[in-house]
Write an enzyme that holds these catalytic residues in place. Structure first.
Site, PDB file in Angstrom:
ATOM      1  N   LYS A   1     -10.745  -3.969  19.624  1.00 57.79           N
ATOM      2  CA  LYS A   1      -9.318  -4.365  19.711  1.00 57.79           C
ATOM      3  C   LYS A   1      -8.765  -4.247  21.137  1.00 57.79           C
ATOM      4  CE  LYS A   1      -9.520  -4.630  15.195  1.00 57.79           C
ATOM      5  NZ  LYS A   1      -8.778  -4.389  14.003  1.00 57.79           N
TER       6      LYS A   1
ATOM      7  N   ASN B   1       0.842  -1.202   0.000  1.00 52.96           N
ATOM      8  CA  ASN B   1       0.000   0.000   0.000  1.00 52.96           C
ATOM      9  C   ASN B   1       0.876   1.250   0.000  1.00 52.96           C
ATOM     10  OD1 ASN B   1       0.552   0.800   2.831  1.00 52.96           O
ATOM     11  ND2 ASN B   1      -0.378  -1.199   3.232  1.00 52.96           N
TER      12      ASN B   1
ATOM     13  N   PHE C   1      -4.355   2.833  15.010  1.00 56.45           N
ATOM     14  CA  PHE C   1      -4.823   3.834  14.053  1.00 56.45           C
ATOM     15  C   PHE C   1      -6.054   3.261  13.351  1.00 56.45           C
ATOM     16  CE2 PHE C   1      -1.795   7.404  13.296  1.00 56.45           C
ATOM     17  CZ  PHE C   1      -0.953   7.146  14.369  1.00 56.45           C
TER      18      PHE C   1
ATOM     19  N   LYS D   1       8.340 -17.056 -11.171  1.00 54.72           N
ATOM     20  CA  LYS D   1       7.554 -15.916 -11.655  1.00 54.72           C
ATOM     21  C   LYS D   1       6.296 -16.421 -12.378  1.00 54.72           C
ATOM     22  CE  LYS D   1       7.804 -11.914 -14.604  1.00 54.72           C
ATOM     23  NZ  LYS D   1       8.187 -11.627 -15.955  1.00 54.72           N
TER      24      LYS D   1
ATOM     25  N   LYS E   1     -13.439   0.415  16.841  1.00 56.30           N
ATOM     26  CA  LYS E   1     -12.162  -0.308  16.930  1.00 56.30           C
ATOM     27  C   LYS E   1     -11.607  -0.295  18.350  1.00 56.30           C
ATOM     28  CE  LYS E   1     -10.649  -0.208  12.361  1.00 56.30           C
ATOM     29  NZ  LYS E   1     -10.027   0.448  11.252  1.00 56.30           N
TER      30      LYS E   1
ATOM     31  N   ASP F   1      -4.067  -6.639   5.130  1.00 54.11           N
ATOM     32  CA  ASP F   1      -5.061  -7.477   5.802  1.00 54.11           C
ATOM     33  C   ASP F   1      -5.083  -8.891   5.224  1.00 54.11           C
ATOM     34  OD1 ASP F   1      -5.919  -5.567   7.619  1.00 54.11           O
ATOM     35  OD2 ASP F   1      -7.323  -4.686   6.189  1.00 54.11           O
TER      36      ASP F   1
HETATM   37  N1  CTP Z   1      -3.456  -3.510  12.108  1.00 56.19           N
HETATM   38  C1  CTP Z   1      -2.721  -4.549  12.596  1.00 56.19           C
HETATM   39  N2  CTP Z   1      -2.664  -5.717  11.950  1.00 56.19           N
HETATM   40  C2  CTP Z   1      -3.321  -5.903  10.815  1.00 56.19           C
HETATM   41  C3  CTP Z   1      -4.099  -4.841  10.287  1.00 56.19           C
HETATM   42  C4  CTP Z   1      -4.145  -3.655  10.952  1.00 56.19           C
HETATM   43  O1  CTP Z   1      -2.124  -4.399  13.644  1.00 56.19           O
HETATM   44  N3  CTP Z   1      -3.244  -7.068  10.185  1.00 56.19           N
HETATM   45  C5  CTP Z   1      -3.501  -2.275  12.876  1.00 56.19           C
HETATM   46  C6  CTP Z   1      -2.985  -1.035  12.197  1.00 56.19           C
HETATM   47  O2  CTP Z   1      -1.612  -0.843  12.440  1.00 56.19           O
HETATM   48  C7  CTP Z   1      -3.835   0.050  12.827  1.00 56.19           C
HETATM   49  C8  CTP Z   1      -5.142  -0.682  13.133  1.00 56.19           C
HETATM   50  O3  CTP Z   1      -4.852  -2.048  13.121  1.00 56.19           O
HETATM   51  O4  CTP Z   1      -3.302   0.472  14.037  1.00 56.19           O
HETATM   52  C9  CTP Z   1      -6.261  -0.445  12.197  1.00 56.19           C
HETATM   53  O5  CTP Z   1      -5.881  -0.633  10.896  1.00 56.19           O
HETATM   54  P1  CTP Z   1      -6.932  -0.419   9.722  1.00 56.19           P
HETATM   55  O6  CTP Z   1      -6.354  -0.895   8.452  1.00 56.19           O
HETATM   56  O7  CTP Z   1      -7.493   0.948   9.765  1.00 56.19           O
HETATM   57  O8  CTP Z   1      -8.138  -1.302  10.176  1.00 56.19           O
HETATM   58  P2  CTP Z   1      -8.474  -2.809  10.180  1.00 56.19           P
HETATM   59  O9  CTP Z   1      -8.367  -3.368  11.538  1.00 56.19           O
HETATM   60  O10 CTP Z   1      -7.732  -3.514   9.106  1.00 56.19           O
HETATM   61  O11 CTP Z   1     -10.001  -2.701   9.900  1.00 56.19           O
HETATM   62  P3  CTP Z   1     -10.833  -2.403   8.594  1.00 56.19           P
HETATM   63  O12 CTP Z   1     -10.019  -2.878   7.435  1.00 56.19           O
HETATM   64  O13 CTP Z   1     -12.047  -3.211   8.838  1.00 56.19           O
HETATM   65  O14 CTP Z   1     -11.102  -0.937   8.615  1.00 56.19           O
END
Ligand code: CTP
Length: 425
Positions: free
Chosen positions: A356, A223, A338, A304, A352, A294
């Site tokens: 969490k 990303n 975050f 490849k 969240k 995620d």
């Molecule tokens: N985070 C994490 N591990 C993951 C994904 C996210 O620790 N596999 C943490 C990020 O570092 C951030 C928080 O979770 O502090 C939220 O990340 P975000 O991408 O906004 O949310 P998600 O939990 O992935 O939720 P969603 O995609 O449903 O918004």
């Protein structure tokens, strides 16, 4: 005005007031010791002080004229008479030191008299003030002097370096001898040190940047996160005295170089999760600023992947949710996550926070132009159980300082035994 140091001076001076006591000669040694510690010194001599040590001696030692007068003297032939702006001088100082400070000087400062340059600068400065008295033992013990000392000692930002007992120049024995220059210099260093931070000596785990999830040996999912927000947090925490463990993915921004920051580079979400889980128990707080993928390809190809005219179907598996995992393992730590959202982040941040088991969620709207992902600025909302604070657009360094202050103000969690998690530490 030529003598006044401007407030924007790059090396603001320590102003050293020297009053009329026999110990004035020790001020020469104090100048040297302060210079050896990297300070610039400007000397203000009272009339009495100038009778013991000449302005020329201090001018030679400091490389700058000694300041002797509040007003220019019309017929003055004195090389060091100065027509300085005493207010600018007072505001330019990083500290005002008076060594030796006579009983008369203490009385003037205690009562706010301003009839010469030194006493006027004392009233006009907002810098720390350090007074090192020196006088005859009976003068020191006199109730008038002791009352003046007590009044001065109660003032915020003012420190007194007590005189030593011993043989005095007047032939008497008792307290009243000026403290050694090294002791006065040490007291000045203490006064100049920033106030103790809530983070001093604490260990903070910070995640930053994106992760990369390999698809084959040359391709990956990732990303746009630059790592800048997490790096700004690491720098700010280190500056405030914390030890930082910075776990970061492959970023475009340069990671901070600071002996208080341990750099832990990782590539994938699973590597980041393993490092975070292994280190979390020994930390006081964790701030998860990384944009963790995620999902990851279930089976990265060993070679490849070749182009074909057929659709390519990939199986993606969820990665470890590090924030949720640390939330399960939390015992005494403050946990901060975050919430990167497109649209109003408040509701998502609050959801969240509970889901969490976090203590604070920093919500940001990544769809807003100029802030968030890959930008120098950010604009966030801080959501805790008791509070909701919007921080308007500012540099990530500034926002980092505000986030750390908000975390320091959170109630410390009551230690609880950790729930067992999916990952092994
Ligand atoms: N985070 C994490 N591990 C993951 C994904 C996210 O620790 N596999 C943490 C990020 O570092 C951030 C928080 O979770 O502090 C939220 O990340 P975000 O991408 O906004 O949310 P998600 O939990 O992935 O939720 P969603 O995609 O449903 O918004």
């Amino acid at each position: 005005m030529a003598d006044a140091a401007s407030p924007s001076d790059r090396n603001p001076p320590i102003l050293l007031g020297v009053t009329g006591g026999v110990a004035a000669y020790k001020a020469c040694e104090l100048v040297r010791q302060l210079q050896q510690r990297g300070h610039r010194v400007r000397v203000i001599l009272t009339r009495g002080g100038a009778r013991f040590v000449s302005p020329l001696t201090f001018a030679a030692l400091t490389g700058e004229p000694a300041l002797t007068r509040l007003f220019a003297s019309a017929q003055s032939g004195e090389a060091f008479a100065s027509s300085i702006d005493h207010i600018a001088l007072a505001q330019s100082a990083k500290a005002l030191v008076v060594a030796p400070a006579t009983a008369h000087c203490l009385a003037k400062l205690a009562h706010g008299l301003a009839d010469d340059l030194l006493s006027t600068v004392y009233l006009a400065t907002s810098a720390p003030v350090i007074l090192a008295p020196s006088m005859n033992v009976n003068m020191w013990r006199h109730p008038a002097t002791q009352a003046n000392l007590q009044a001065l000692a109660r003032r915020p930002g003012l420190a007194i370096v007590a005189p030593e007992a011993g043989y005095l120049a007047c032939g008497m024995v008792g307290e009243g001898r000026l403290a050694e220059p090294a002791e006065i210099a040490a007291a000045i260093e203490t006064a100049l040190r920033p106030p103790a931070s809530a983070w001093a000596g604490r260990t903070i785990l910070i995640t930053a940047g994106p992760t990369r999830e390999p698809l084959d040996p040359v391709r990956y999912f990732s990303n746009r996160s630059s790592g800048r927000m997490g790096f700004a947090l690491a720098r700010a925490a280190a500056q405030q005295g914390a030890r930082v463990q910075l776990i970061f993915g492959p970023t475009t921004a340069e990671p901070p170089a600071d002996p208080a920051i341990e750099l832990v580079p990782v590539t994938t979400a699973e590597e980041m999760a393993a490092q975070a889980v292994a280190r979390f128990a020994a930390c006081d707080a964790a701030i998860l600023a990384a944009a963790v993928a995620d999902y990851r390809p279930a089976q990265p190809a060993t070679g490849k992947i070749k182009k074909s005219s057929q659709p390519l179907h990939l199986e993606l598996l969820p990665t470890t949710d590090i924030l949720a995992e640390l939330g399960r393992r939390k015992t005494h730590q403050l946990l901060v996550g975050f919430a990167a959202e497109t649209g109003n982040p408040r509701a998502a941040a609050r959801a969240k926070l509970a889901a969490k088991n976090a203590d604070l969620i920093v919500g940001n709207d990544v769809a807003q132009p100029g802030v968030g992902f890959d930008s120098a600025d950010n604009a966030v909302v801080l959501v805790s159980a008791a509070d909701e604070t919007a921080l308007p657009r500012a540099s990530k360094d500034h926002i980092a300082g505000q986030i750390l202050a908000a975390i320091a103000a959170l109630p410390r969690p009551v230690p609880v035994p950790a729930k067992s998690g999916g990952l092994r530490a």
